[in-house]
Motif scaffolding. Structure first.
Motif, PDB file in Angstrom:
ATOM      1  N   PRO A 163      81.458  43.980  44.093  1.00 23.57           N
ATOM      2  CA  PRO A 163      81.767  43.129  45.241  1.00 23.57           C
ATOM      3  C   PRO A 163      80.616  43.117  46.248  1.00 23.57           C
ATOM      4  N   VAL A 164      80.317  41.939  46.758  1.00 20.10           N
ATOM      5  CA  VAL A 164      79.258  41.795  47.754  1.00 20.10           C
ATOM      6  C   VAL A 164      79.840  41.002  48.923  1.00 20.10           C
ATOM      7  N   ALA A 165      79.353  41.283  50.113  1.00 14.72           N
ATOM      8  CA  ALA A 165      79.945  40.682  51.306  1.00 14.72           C
ATOM      9  C   ALA A 165      79.862  39.160  51.282  1.00 14.72           C
ATOM     10  N   LEU A 166      80.984  38.515  51.525  1.00 12.56           N
ATOM     11  CA  LEU A 166      80.996  37.063  51.704  1.00 12.56           C
ATOM     12  C   LEU A 166      81.325  36.800  53.179  1.00 12.56           C
ATOM     13  N   GLY A 167      82.529  37.171  53.571  1.00  8.16           N
ATOM     14  CA  GLY A 167      82.877  37.021  54.983  1.00  8.16           C
ATOM     15  C   GLY A 167      82.910  38.349  55.727  1.00  8.16           C
ATOM     16  N   LYS A 168      82.599  39.417  55.009  1.00  3.85           N
ATOM     17  CA  LYS A 168      82.720  40.763  55.565  1.00  3.85           C
ATOM     18  C   LYS A 168      81.884  40.947  56.835  1.00  3.85           C
ATOM     19  N   ASN A 169      80.706  40.372  56.847  1.00  7.86           N
ATOM     20  CA  ASN A 169      79.858  40.476  58.035  1.00  7.86           C
ATOM     21  C   ASN A 169      79.948  39.222  58.906  1.00  7.86           C
ATOM     22  N   LEU A 170      80.166  38.083  58.249  1.00  5.03           N
ATOM     23  CA  LEU A 170      80.241  36.828  59.017  1.00  5.03           C
ATOM     24  C   LEU A 170      81.425  36.833  59.975  1.00  5.03           C
ATOM     25  N   GLY A 189      85.486  39.243  68.045  1.00  2.00           N
ATOM     26  CA  GLY A 189      86.698  40.000  68.352  1.00  2.00           C
ATOM     27  C   GLY A 189      87.972  39.188  68.217  1.00  2.00           C
ATOM     28  N   PHE A 190      87.849  37.858  68.113  1.00  2.00           N
ATOM     29  CA  PHE A 190      89.036  37.022  67.936  1.00  2.00           C
ATOM     30  C   PHE A 190      89.339  36.799  66.460  1.00  2.00           C
ATOM     31  N   GLN A 191      88.492  37.312  65.567  1.00  2.00           N
ATOM     32  CA  GLN A 191      88.749  37.164  64.138  1.00  2.00           C
ATOM     33  C   GLN A 191      89.962  37.987  63.735  1.00  2.00           C
ATOM     34  N   ALA A 192      90.611  37.548  62.675  1.00  2.00           N
ATOM     35  CA  ALA A 192      91.780  38.277  62.166  1.00  2.00           C
ATOM     36  C   ALA A 192      91.724  38.234  60.649  1.00  2.00           C
ATOM     37  N   SER A 193      92.294  39.241  60.040  1.00  2.00           N
ATOM     38  CA  SER A 193      92.269  39.247  58.572  1.00  2.00           C
ATOM     39  C   SER A 193      93.682  39.155  58.020  1.00  2.00           C
ATOM     40  N   LYS A 194      93.773  38.707  56.795  1.00  2.00           N
ATOM     41  CA  LYS A 194      95.047  38.698  56.061  1.00  2.00           C
ATOM     42  C   LYS A 194      94.759  39.217  54.666  1.00  2.00           C
ATOM     43  N   LEU A 195      95.573  40.150  54.246  1.00  2.00           N
ATOM     44  CA  LEU A 195      95.459  40.665  52.885  1.00  2.00           C
ATOM     45  C   LEU A 195      96.530  39.968  52.057  1.00  2.00           C
ATOM     46  N   ILE A 196      96.114  39.111  51.153  1.00  6.33           N
ATOM     47  CA  ILE A 196      97.065  38.332  50.367  1.00  6.33           C
ATOM     48  C   ILE A 196      96.819  38.608  48.893  1.00  6.33           C
ATOM     49  N   GLU A 197      97.833  39.121  48.237  1.00  6.34           N
ATOM     50  CA  GLU A 197      97.757  39.474  46.813  1.00  6.34           C
ATOM     51  C   GLU A 197      96.518  40.320  46.516  1.00  6.34           C
ATOM     52  N   GLY A 198      96.272  41.287  47.362  1.00  8.05           N
ATOM     53  CA  GLY A 198      95.175  42.232  47.124  1.00  8.05           C
ATOM     54  C   GLY A 198      93.805  41.734  47.548  1.00  8.05           C
ATOM     55  N   ARG A 199      93.736  40.531  48.076  1.00 13.26           N
ATOM     56  CA  ARG A 199      92.435  39.997  48.509  1.00 13.26           C
ATOM     57  C   ARG A 199      92.446  39.804  50.015  1.00 13.26           C
ATOM     58  N   ARG A 235      89.905  35.159  59.097  1.00 19.54           N
ATOM     59  CA  ARG A 235      90.177  33.917  59.842  1.00 19.54           C
ATOM     60  C   ARG A 235      89.319  33.962  61.098  1.00 19.54           C
ATOM     61  N   ILE A 236      88.339  33.080  61.145  1.00 18.26           N
ATOM     62  CA  ILE A 236      87.411  33.081  62.273  1.00 18.26           C
ATOM     63  C   ILE A 236      87.681  31.829  63.103  1.00 18.26           C
ATOM     64  N   PRO A 237      88.050  32.002  64.360  1.00 20.78           N
ATOM     65  CA  PRO A 237      88.305  30.809  65.180  1.00 20.78           C
ATOM     66  C   PRO A 237      87.015  30.037  65.423  1.00 20.78           C
ATOM     67  N   VAL A 238      87.040  28.755  65.157  1.00 24.10           N
ATOM     68  CA  VAL A 238      85.888  27.879  65.394  1.00 24.10           C
ATOM     69  C   VAL A 238      86.374  26.637  66.134  1.00 24.10           C
ATOM     70  N   MET A 239      85.462  25.794  66.534  1.00 24.19           N
ATOM     71  CA  MET A 239      85.846  24.714  67.447  1.00 24.19           C
ATOM     72  C   MET A 239      86.735  23.662  66.791  1.00 24.19           C
ATOM     73  N   ASP A 240      86.709  23.534  65.465  1.00 22.98           N
ATOM     74  CA  ASP A 240      87.591  22.534  64.831  1.00 22.98           C
ATOM     75  C   ASP A 240      88.890  23.163  64.325  1.00 22.98           C
ATOM     76  N   GLY A 241      89.077  24.430  64.555  1.00 23.03           N
ATOM     77  CA  GLY A 241      90.293  25.096  64.090  1.00 23.03           C
ATOM     78  C   GLY A 241      89.981  26.515  63.662  1.00 23.03           C
ATOM     79  N   GLU A 242      90.132  26.764  62.375  1.00 27.45           N
ATOM     80  CA  GLU A 242      89.946  28.128  61.887  1.00 27.45           C
ATOM     81  C   GLU A 242      89.152  28.088  60.589  1.00 27.45           C
ATOM     82  N   GLN A 264      98.828  23.857  66.091  1.00 29.48           N
ATOM     83  CA  GLN A 264      97.623  23.958  65.257  1.00 29.48           C
ATOM     84  C   GLN A 264      97.980  23.772  63.795  1.00 29.48           C
ATOM     85  N   VAL A 265      97.007  23.270  63.032  1.00 37.36           N
ATOM     86  CA  VAL A 265      97.082  23.404  61.569  1.00 37.36           C
ATOM     87  C   VAL A 265      96.592  24.811  61.268  1.00 37.36           C
ATOM     88  N   VAL A 266      97.374  25.558  60.522  1.00 36.48           N
ATOM     89  CA  VAL A 266      97.031  26.960  60.261  1.00 36.48           C
ATOM     90  C   VAL A 266      96.630  27.097  58.791  1.00 36.48           C
TER      91      VAL A 266
END
Lengths: 298, 273
Positions: free
Chosen positions: A113-120, A126-136, A140-147, B223-225
């Motif tokens: 495994p190599v970083a894809l979003g791990k550093n990005l 600090g507003f980023q959030a993670s979700k662990l879904i089915e082991g992955r 979620r990085i907030p950006v101006m058009d959404g996420e 929002q669209v999530v």
């Protein structure tokens, strides 16, 4: 070996072991997925100066992407896992994160495994959030058009870079038409990319130069305009040469792509100005993989 | 049937600790050996065959029949296989479960799924208080796996939940997602008061708007999530209506909080497609 009037040389393409990964880029529609993918794989024709070789592998229908949106699979190849990780972070960070509606997912699960979003993710300040879904894990990085959603890692596997063949034709339009036909056929083969513009390279190189600062220079043996003053490999009937370079996940993938491409060129035949197919190598001492044209076309 | 069937002879006068009876713990034992296993009940120890009638042989599947409301710690820390309860379960159902499947055709008592780390736990009817919550003195509640309650759940569901997916198709009591650290809770019915109290991170997904949100949650608008697309796909095949959540763009009203505790949690109230 002569097929449809086209001579296939008893030569081989010499290729090297590389590190490879696949990233799936999705977006609101195929157009925006392609914008992001083209940017991320831009300036990635050769490891000599680009850091990596990258290209679009194929377009993915919504049913084949992790989030059910239209997507593009891109492949990236570098000479080391470390360099690949560096390129991945830069390219995804500057070209995919920035592209409206995009998301990026691992396209290869096996391997290191190599970083894809791990550093990005730190772009989220600090507003980023993670979700662990089915082991992955996904970020979620907030950006101006959404996420912006990006998977934490992607897998790096061994790949092969530098499969190639050269098309020797009567004229420049003949060579170009043959290469276009080859690329169209080769893009149907999975697990490969042709990293040069449009998949075709007109400036094949040899190792070394008379200038000390350069490690590679023009392949004068295949340059038609100086054939009278160099040790040329071209007959008088050849007016233009173009090359197709292939990177693939396995040697079998490269063989399949070379076969598809050469078949397409041979299909045009001597009637369309195609005279010879040959391949580029360095004498066989540098590259681990040898792709013999006549074995591939047997 | 590839497993053991335990039929409750009578509702036990005291609570019985059933933690020794999981498919992985009885694997390799004969039916007679399982029959002789001790089960703690108050300050006594009961043989399994003093509580149950046994049929079949130990295997990957264990079936328990009868009103098990006084049978506690069913499936504790199990790692594989399946347990099916044809009746109710007592407290601490699937506590610390790491893998395998537990299915309860009736209801479950308090602390079901507490400390759960993996596997699938499905309660067909209702669950008591502290569903997937941290045990007293424990720092974390549910830590992984999927827990589905097809009916209602009591208060403090998901308290200190750290990871995993908790789905409640019916109503849920007060203080749902209290002190939640991370993970995902989805509620199909009504949610009680003080949802998300002291929530740090994680997602509370609601189909119905609550009567009121805590003042320490700030509205972030509709929002669209995008992450819901991935969750919807992961939930396909699970029991209940969340399995058919649209895999397209889902819009939700997003509130973030609890601002008294970092404010990185989210309450998403789904809007109609």
């Amino acid at each position: 070996m002569i097929r449809n009037g086209v001579a296939i040389d008893d030569e081989f393409a010499e290729a090297f072991g590389m590190k490879a990964t696949r990233v799936i880029i999705t977006a609101h529609n195929p157009t925006w997925a392609r914008h992001a993918a083209e940017a991320a794989t831009g300036f990635a024709t050769s490891v000599i100066a680009c850091g990596c070789e990258a290209g679009i592998e194929r377009e993915l229908p919504p049913a084949e992407t992790p989030d059910g949106r239209p997507g593009i699979a891109i492949l990236l190849f570098a000479m080391s896992g470390k360099e690949l990780a560096k390129q991945l972070e830069r390219r995804i960070g500057q070209c995919v994160l920035t592209s409206p509606t995009s998301a990026a997912y691992a396209g290869i699960r096996e391997g290191e495994p190599v970083a894809l979003g791990k550093n990005l993710r730190f772009f989220g300040d600090g507003f980023q959030a993670s979700k662990l879904i089915e082991g992955r894990r996904y970020w979620r990085i907030p950006v101006m058009d959404g996420e912006f959603v990006i998977e934490e890692t992607t897998g790096v596997v061994g790949g092969v870079g530098g499969g190639n063949f050269l098309v020797l034709a009567a004229t420049q339009p003949d060579a170009l038409a043959a290469c276009e036909a080859a690329i169209t056929a080769m893009r149907r083969i999975p697990n490969v990319i042709m990293p040069f513009p449009g998949g075709v390279v007109r400036s094949g190189s040899k190792v070394g130069s008379r200038y000390k600062a350069l490690i590679a220079s023009t392949n004068d043996a295949f340059c038609p305009t100086i054939r009278g003053i160099t040790n040329t490999a071209l007959g008088p009937e050849v007016g233009s040469v173009m090359e197709i370079v292939i990177d693939g996940l396995t040697p079998e993938d490269i063989s399949a792509a070379m076969r598809a491409g050469i078949d397409a060129v041979v299909g045009l035949g001597s009637a369309r100005g195609i005279h010879r197919i040959t391949a580029g190598n360095y004498g066989g001492k540098l590259g681990k993989y040898h792709f013999r044209l006549r074995e591939i076309m047997a | 049937m590839p497993g053991l069937r335990l039929t409750l002879q009578a509702v036990p006068p005291e609570r019985v600790d059933l933690s020794p009876l999981t498919p992985d713990r009885i694997a390799g034992r004969s039916r007679a050996e399982v029959a002789a296993l001790p089960l703690a009940s108050g300050n006594r120890s009961l043989r399994v065959d003093a509580v149950f009638k046994l049929a079949g042989d130990p295997g990957p599947e264990l079936v328990i029949e009868g009103d098990g409301s006084r049978l506690d710690r069913i499936g504790e820390a199990m790692t594989q296989g399946s347990i099916r309860l044809r009746g109710n379960a007592g407290a601490w159902l699937g506590v610390g479960m790491c893998g395998g499947t537990i299915e309860v055709e009736g209801s479950a008592g308090a602390y079901a799924g507490s400390g759960m780390q993996g596997g699938l736990l499905h309660v067909h009817q209702h669950a008591g208080d502290f569903l997937a919550a941290a045990a007293p003195g424990d720092h974390q509640g549910m830590r992984g796996g999927v827990l589905v309650v097809s009916g209602n759940a009591g208060a403090r569901a998901g308290d200190r939940m750290r990871r995993g997916t908790l789905i409640i198709d019916g109503d849920v009591g007060d203080c749902c997602a209290s002190r939640m650290v991370a993970g995902t809770i989805a509620v199909g019915g009504a949610v009680g008061r003080n949802a998300g109290l002291a929530m740090r991170r994680g997602t509370l997904l609601l189909r119905r708007p609550p009567a009121a949100l805590l003042p320490t949650f700030n509205d972030c608008g509709v929002q669209v999530v995008p992450i819901l697309r991935l969750l919807a796909r992961a939930w396909r095949g699970l029991p209940g209506p969340f399995a058919s959540l649209s895999a397209g763009d889902l819009r939700a009203r997003r509130s973030m909080g609890d601002l008294a505790n970092g404010g990185r949690g989210e309450i998403l109230i789904l809007l109609p497609d």
